[in-house]
Design an enzyme around this catalytic site. Sequence first.
Site, PDB file in Angstrom:
ATOM      1  N   GLN A   1       0.811  -1.224   0.000  1.00 59.35           N
ATOM      2  CA  GLN A   1       0.000   0.000   0.000  1.00 59.35           C
ATOM      3  C   GLN A   1       0.843   1.273   0.000  1.00 59.35           C
ATOM      4  O   GLN A   1       0.292   2.369  -0.063  1.00 59.35           O
ATOM      5  CB  GLN A   1      -0.956   0.014   1.204  1.00 59.35           C
ATOM      6  CG  GLN A   1      -2.024  -1.060   1.136  1.00 59.35           C
ATOM      7  CD  GLN A   1      -3.087  -0.792   0.065  1.00 59.35           C
ATOM      8  OE1 GLN A   1      -3.150   0.295  -0.525  1.00 59.35           O
ATOM      9  NE2 GLN A   1      -3.928  -1.782  -0.182  1.00 59.35           N
TER      10      GLN A   1
ATOM     11  N   SER B   1       2.732  -5.144  -5.129  1.00 65.40           N
ATOM     12  CA  SER B   1       1.725  -5.784  -5.977  1.00 65.40           C
ATOM     13  C   SER B   1       1.306  -4.821  -7.082  1.00 65.40           C
ATOM     14  O   SER B   1       0.985  -3.654  -6.802  1.00 65.40           O
ATOM     15  CB  SER B   1       0.518  -6.113  -5.101  1.00 65.40           C
ATOM     16  OG  SER B   1      -0.517  -6.653  -5.876  1.00 65.40           O
TER      17      SER B   1
ATOM     18  N   HIS C   1      -1.379  -4.551  -8.980  1.00 68.07           N
ATOM     19  CA  HIS C   1      -2.753  -4.044  -9.132  1.00 68.07           C
ATOM     20  C   HIS C   1      -3.110  -2.942  -8.148  1.00 68.07           C
ATOM     21  O   HIS C   1      -4.167  -2.319  -8.266  1.00 68.07           O
ATOM     22  CB  HIS C   1      -3.777  -5.187  -9.078  1.00 68.07           C
ATOM     23  CG  HIS C   1      -4.096  -5.717  -7.712  1.00 68.07           C
ATOM     24  ND1 HIS C   1      -5.230  -5.358  -7.026  1.00 68.07           N
ATOM     25  CD2 HIS C   1      -3.451  -6.595  -6.925  1.00 68.07           C
ATOM     26  CE1 HIS C   1      -5.269  -6.010  -5.872  1.00 68.07           C
ATOM     27  NE2 HIS C   1      -4.200  -6.762  -5.787  1.00 68.07           N
TER      28      HIS C   1
ATOM     29  N   CYS D   1     -16.263  -9.573   5.427  1.00 66.54           N
ATOM     30  CA  CYS D   1     -17.132 -10.742   5.552  1.00 66.54           C
ATOM     31  C   CYS D   1     -16.259 -11.985   5.730  1.00 66.54           C
ATOM     32  O   CYS D   1     -15.426 -12.301   4.884  1.00 66.54           O
ATOM     33  CB  CYS D   1     -17.968 -10.857   4.281  1.00 66.54           C
ATOM     34  SG  CYS D   1     -19.306 -12.004   4.498  1.00 66.54           S
TER      35      CYS D   1
HETATM   36  N1  PLP Z   1      -0.653  -6.498   1.723  1.00 70.34           N
HETATM   37  C1  PLP Z   1      -1.447  -5.424   1.802  1.00 70.34           C
HETATM   38  C2  PLP Z   1      -1.112  -4.341   2.766  1.00 70.34           C
HETATM   39  C3  PLP Z   1      -2.574  -5.338   0.983  1.00 70.34           C
HETATM   40  O1  PLP Z   1      -3.368  -4.257   1.075  1.00 70.34           O
HETATM   41  C4  PLP Z   1      -2.861  -6.394   0.076  1.00 70.34           C
HETATM   42  C5  PLP Z   1      -4.080  -6.349  -0.763  1.00 70.34           C
HETATM   43  O2  PLP Z   1      -5.111  -5.858  -0.345  1.00 70.34           O
HETATM   44  C6  PLP Z   1      -1.988  -7.487   0.034  1.00 70.34           C
HETATM   45  C7  PLP Z   1      -0.893  -7.506   0.857  1.00 70.34           C
HETATM   46  C8  PLP Z   1      -2.226  -8.620  -0.908  1.00 70.34           C
HETATM   47  O3  PLP Z   1      -1.830  -8.273  -2.213  1.00 70.34           O
HETATM   48  P1  PLP Z   1      -2.384  -9.083  -3.488  1.00 70.34           P
HETATM   49  O4  PLP Z   1      -3.794  -8.653  -3.687  1.00 70.34           O
HETATM   50  O5  PLP Z   1      -1.483  -8.678  -4.606  1.00 70.34           O
HETATM   51  O6  PLP Z   1      -2.245 -10.539  -3.179  1.00 70.34           O
END
Ligand code: PLP
Length: 386
Positions: free
Chosen positions: A175, A195, A197, A322
């Site tokens: 994030q 990540s 996306h 949820c």
């Molecule tokens: N770590 C954090 C802080 C996230 O906000 C997220 C996704 O919401 C993830 C890890 C997981 O990432 P990914 O959706 O690429 O598996």
Amino acid sequence: MKRVYMDANATTPLLPEVLEAMRPYWMERFGNASSIHMDGQQAHSGVDRARATLAEFFNCHDAEVVFNSGGTEGDNTALFGLLRPGDHLITTSIEHSAVLRAAEHLAERGVETTFVAPQPDGFIDPADIERALRPETRLISVMLANNETGVLQPVEEIGKIAAAAGAFFHIDAVQGAGKVPLDVRRFGCHLCSISAHKMYGPKGVGAMFVRRGTPVESLIVGGSHERRRRAGTENVPGIVGLGKAAELGLHSLQEGAMDHVAALRDRLEAGILAIAGTGVNGGYSVPRVANTSNIWFDEVEGEALVIALDLKGVAVSGGSACHSGATEPSHVLLAMGLNKARARASLRFSLLKTATEADIDYVLQVVPDAAQQLRAISPVAAGTAG
Ligand code: PLP
């Protein structure tokens, strides 16, 4: 109806340049990056270019970049790849479930975890990390920015504590990436997950910085891809898309795009706080990423407000998730000391970097009415539900 997407921390759309960069790699340059013929080499050079951009993004060497499937895999790799029975892990109670669930699994394999709680403002005090150290502490894993509140954690100080203790340090930067500059050397970490996306790239692809010499075992074994650190034929279009997203992310940080986002977020926040019975979770006393605001609305069921706003064209997230069919208040907000009612009454607004003044105008036009209408019919307001 106008639609305003304010759930960028859940996912982001591709930027057009990212889609364009990926396009040739589906059909014309479809080769397997491991093949020695020209088709393979075209794919390979796409991956190499992306690796060089990611190295700049992390401030590391090309050889320290490992491509993978995203944040969950990066977080799992850090924990499962380094920890063995008898080891001790320090993490925080506000991490993403990709870290928390991995720690739970490791407990069954004889790895003990200390979950450090945040301050009421969502900030992790480095002194609490230091106090949790044990001789057998092998890994410290702390996120750069919290996904729900946006609060930025003091990773540089934690990196120094890890170094002094001889422990490995992993940062979940999913994030933070694209919102603040990453600098793994300054952070003092051994591992850092991101990540695509969450930063205007494609879903199902990510990258991890792995400091040279870090003995992290691969979760996925097979071929010798990624210098044997992550087996499996490379997702070439995805990796190229991540590379482009990282390049654009670097540019927008250099051009101060986040100042613009912060100004929009602050205007949104001030407008919503003008409604009685509202407040910010993870408030002004601590640094936050520019795009995130987490706000409680007293006497409102957060989930009902999410739905009411969706019907008005505004996409946001609630402070509940949820789990197995039941709505549970956010573990992050509970860890910060909110009671269940207030956690359930909280909403996360997370702005895209392409957000406009008109988006803020529209959201400020619909939120007060939606909150007011829900309060008028709320069993919470009538005191029949807590
Ligand atoms: N770590 C954090 C802080 C996230 O906000 C997220 C996704 O919401 C993830 C890890 C997981 O990432 P990914 O959706 O690429 O598996």
